[in-house]
Design an enzyme around this catalytic site. Structure first.
Site, PDB file in Angstrom:
ATOM      1  N   TYR A  88       0.733  -1.129  -0.006  1.00  0.00           N
ATOM      2  CA  TYR A  88      -0.074   0.043   0.101  1.00  0.00           C
ATOM      3  C   TYR A  88       0.880   1.224  -0.217  1.00  0.00           C
ATOM      4  O   TYR A  88       0.517   2.292  -0.617  1.00  0.00           O
ATOM      5  CB  TYR A  88      -1.017  -0.042   1.319  1.00  0.00           C
ATOM      6  CG  TYR A  88      -1.722  -0.928   1.321  1.00  0.00           C
ATOM      7  CD1 TYR A  88      -3.389  -0.810   0.623  1.00  0.00           C
ATOM      8  CD2 TYR A  88      -1.711  -2.464   1.787  1.00  0.00           C
ATOM      9  CE1 TYR A  88      -4.264  -1.602   0.920  1.00  0.00           C
ATOM     10  CE2 TYR A  88      -2.658  -3.281   1.719  1.00  0.00           C
ATOM     11  CZ  TYR A  88      -3.886  -3.130   1.307  1.00  0.00           C
ATOM     12  OH  TYR A  88      -5.008  -3.961   1.437  1.00  0.00           O
ATOM     13  N   ASN A 160      -7.719   3.561  -3.746  1.00  0.00           N
ATOM     14  CA  ASN A 160      -8.423   2.576  -2.900  1.00  0.00           C
ATOM     15  C   ASN A 160      -9.150   3.214  -1.951  1.00  0.00           C
ATOM     16  O   ASN A 160      -9.113   4.109  -1.098  1.00  0.00           O
ATOM     17  CB  ASN A 160      -7.150   2.082  -1.891  1.00  0.00           C
ATOM     18  CG  ASN A 160      -7.549   1.077  -0.848  1.00  0.00           C
ATOM     19  OD1 ASN A 160      -8.073  -0.030  -1.366  1.00  0.00           O
ATOM     20  ND2 ASN A 160      -7.599   1.187   0.289  1.00  0.00           N
ATOM     21  N   GLU A 161     -10.542   2.778  -2.140  1.00  0.00           N
ATOM     22  CA  GLU A 161     -11.787   3.089  -1.525  1.00  0.00           C
ATOM     23  C   GLU A 161     -11.706   4.702  -1.557  1.00  0.00           C
ATOM     24  O   GLU A 161     -12.265   5.029  -0.185  1.00  0.00           O
ATOM     25  CB  GLU A 161     -11.600   2.614   0.139  1.00  0.00           C
ATOM     26  CG  GLU A 161     -11.803   0.739  -0.014  1.00  0.00           C
ATOM     27  CD  GLU A 161     -11.867   0.140   1.354  1.00  0.00           C
ATOM     28  OE1 GLU A 161     -12.024   0.857   2.367  1.00  0.00           O
ATOM     29  OE2 GLU A 161     -12.144  -0.927   1.467  1.00  0.00           O
ATOM     30  N   ASP A 202     -16.512  -2.987  -0.824  1.00  0.00           N
ATOM     31  CA  ASP A 202     -17.842  -3.729  -0.964  1.00  0.00           C
ATOM     32  C   ASP A 202     -18.795  -3.004  -0.416  1.00  0.00           C
ATOM     33  O   ASP A 202     -19.542  -3.751   0.521  1.00  0.00           O
ATOM     34  CB  ASP A 202     -17.498  -5.151  -0.628  1.00  0.00           C
ATOM     35  CG  ASP A 202     -18.533  -6.055  -1.066  1.00  0.00           C
ATOM     36  OD1 ASP A 202     -19.543  -5.555  -1.861  1.00  0.00           O
ATOM     37  OD2 ASP A 202     -18.516  -7.348  -0.837  1.00  0.00           O
ATOM     38  N   GLU A 265      -8.864  -7.194  -1.295  1.00  0.00           N
ATOM     39  CA  GLU A 265      -8.694  -7.478   0.250  1.00  0.00           C
ATOM     40  C   GLU A 265      -9.974  -8.556   0.590  1.00  0.00           C
ATOM     41  O   GLU A 265     -11.092  -8.331  -0.031  1.00  0.00           O
ATOM     42  CB  GLU A 265      -8.895  -6.284   0.943  1.00  0.00           C
ATOM     43  CG  GLU A 265      -7.777  -5.291   0.887  1.00  0.00           C
ATOM     44  CD  GLU A 265      -8.130  -4.132   1.860  1.00  0.00           C
ATOM     45  OE1 GLU A 265      -7.487  -3.154   1.837  1.00  0.00           O
ATOM     46  OE2 GLU A 265      -9.069  -3.947   2.757  1.00  0.00           O
ATOM     47  N   TYR A 297      -6.255 -10.425   3.430  1.00  0.00           N
ATOM     48  CA  TYR A 297      -5.865  -9.172   4.205  1.00  0.00           C
ATOM     49  C   TYR A 297      -5.724  -9.639   5.818  1.00  0.00           C
ATOM     50  O   TYR A 297      -6.584 -10.399   6.428  1.00  0.00           O
ATOM     51  CB  TYR A 297      -7.099  -8.061   4.408  1.00  0.00           C
ATOM     52  CG  TYR A 297      -6.294  -7.050   4.965  1.00  0.00           C
ATOM     53  CD1 TYR A 297      -5.691  -5.812   4.455  1.00  0.00           C
ATOM     54  CD2 TYR A 297      -6.809  -6.750   6.304  1.00  0.00           C
ATOM     55  CE1 TYR A 297      -5.232  -4.708   5.004  1.00  0.00           C
ATOM     56  CE2 TYR A 297      -6.244  -5.386   6.967  1.00  0.00           C
ATOM     57  CZ  TYR A 297      -5.543  -4.360   6.218  1.00  0.00           C
ATOM     58  OH  TYR A 297      -5.268  -3.427   6.699  1.00  0.00           O
TER      59      TYR A 297
END
Length: 474
Positions: A88, A160-161, A202, A265, A297
């Protein structure tokens, strides 16, 4: 011969003596090994020792800067059966040659995030226009420069998200702008194409629109499309089922995917120890056509309690019961099933972006207008960034792990090392399993320092059992 072909030929020539994997490419809805022509499924683990808090601009270290630590972790990951890790937070100014070469030699690919938790090194989801500028993109391009010449770099995550219930509806367009700039920079300065994509949360209420927004093609801005789609999903907890975890709905959603989809993840920890029965579903016949694998993860045990390995201050390590459970599940994977190419999927093309693709415009603009690059970005895309740090593969001379590693029962893993694979091989479960557990040594100072998972209460219980046996013998 084009300039790109010249670079590719030189790259292959210079790397031939240390090459263990071949770059992975995208064909339709699948990742494909460019040498073997077999489908590549991600069997992976997210890797960020120390967690996000361990990274800052002043640090002269990151997860890929210490060769001895990378050798320890690469050996444990190779033993586990992993072929891919996700990292990351990285410092593009550091030397990563030895670490990346170690993972390359072990047949392990890297998927890298170009952002970090630091404010000016990521997009602000509330005001993305304030953070999309030359300084931010110089950081992004710096990561690309630092890693583009390693053959085992599988892909980059451009975000990411970033999209969630708190995000403004303009932010998806800025993520696509970042993806476009990354892909154009790679096309101009990398010896090979490297896929760029997005890692989504998600959140079922917005997942369909998130998928639609990133997977469709904008005719006047085609480079902004995602090359793949990652999903951070924790819906399978404990001994769930395909239906109770909602995996059936994910298959329905992604069965006609036009680009690779995988779990970036996964691994719910609400029930512990984790038994990872979702592995059988993810790599089984029900999901293999819709999903390209996934990343558990996570590798190291942090405050959030998702780890499979405990790392200690003296650089020793202890594998947890979750590590053993995951290794057992990986050993059951049908590799032949995973490697078979879906010919129909390989030729799928993205659909055209149209307003009707977005079902709820609360979180997404449906006009698909992507911001143009701001001042200074086009020049960097064309001419490159100033004085980039460029990585290269080096020979891996040491294969034996220098630090003691123990299993969950306190037994040292004897002979733990990486196996250097042949050219074009990637790691597979059950093939490279060094590190046989030795006899327990409860008096070892290293074990005491390592705080192994064999607790004091367990030791006392064993001693009590032994004392009882002695009394019976008397």
């Amino acid at each position: 011969m084009t300039l790109i072909r010249v670079f590719t030929a030189l790259f292959a020539l210079l790397s031939s003596t240390v090459l263990a994997v071949t770059p992975i490419k995208v064909e339709g809805s699948q990742f494909i090994n460019a040498a073997t022509k077999k489908r590549f499924q991600i069997i992976g683990v997210d890797y960020q020792p120390g967690g996000a808090s361990a990274y800052n601009e002043e640090n002269k270290s990151d997860p890929l800067s210490d060769g001895d630590i990378c050798l320890r972790d690469a050996a444990l990951l190779q033993r586990l059966g992993v072929n891919t890790i996700r990292i990351y937070n990285l410092n593009p100014g550091l030397n990563h040659d030895l670490c990346v070469s170690i993972f390359n030699a072990a047949g392990i690919y890297l998927i890298l995030d170009v952002n970090s938790p630091i404010a000016h090194e990521s997009l602000n989801r509330v005001e993305p226009w304030t953070t999309y500028h030359k300084g931010y993109m110089e950081r992004v391009f710096g990561v690309i420069e630092a890693f583009k010449d390693y053959p085992n770099v599988l892909a980059f995550f451009g975000g990411n998200e970033v999209i969630n219930e708190d995000a403004v509806k303009q932010v998806p367009a800025y993520i696509r702008a970042v993806q476009r700039d990354m892909k154009q920079y790679i096309a101009n300065h990398s010896p090979r194409p490297i896929p760029v994509g997005y890692s989504a949360a998600d959140i079922r209420d917005i997942l369909a629109d998130t998928w639609a927004y990133f997977s469709c093609n904008i005719e006047d801005d085609p480079d902004s499309i995602s090359d793949f789609f990652g999903l951070n999903s924790y819906s399978w907890c404990g001994d769930a089922t395909f239906e109770s975890a909602g995996y059936n709905t994910l298959v329905d959603q992604f069965k006609d995917t036009t680009l690779p989809v995988f779990f970036s993840e996964y691994g719910c920890n609400e029930v512990q120890p984790r038994i990872f029965t979702e592995v059988a579903a993810l790599y089984g016949k029900q999901m293999v056509s819709a999903m390209g694998g996934g990343l558990i993860y996570e590798y190291s045990q942090e405050d959030n309690d998702y780890g499979i390995v405990e790392l200690h201050e003296n650089n020793t390590a202890t594998t947890m019961i979750d590590y053993d459970n995951l290794m057992e599940q990986y050993s059951k994977i049908d590799i032949a099933l995973l490697e078979s190419v879906d010919q129909a999927g390989a030729t799928k093309k993205p659909v055209k972006c149209t307003p009707d693709l977005i079902k709820d415009d609360k979180f997404f603009e449906n006009d698909f207008k992507i911001p143009p690059p701001t001042e200074g970005i086009p020049d960097m895309i064309k001419n490159g960034i100033s004085s980039p740090n460029k990585g290269k593969l080096v020979e891996v001379k040491e294969t034996n792990v220098k630090f003691d590693v123990f299993n969950k029962d306190g037994r040292k893993l004897e002979g733990l090392q990486i196996k250097i694979l042949e050219d074009f091989q990637s790691n597979l479960p059950g093939e490279n399993t060094s590190g046989a557990p030795g006899e327990p040594d409860f008096g070892s100072e290293d074990k005491e320092d390592a705080a192994t998972s064999l607790s004091r209460s367990n030791v006392l219980s064993l001693l009590a059992i032994g004392a009882g046996a002695t009394l019976l013998m008397l």
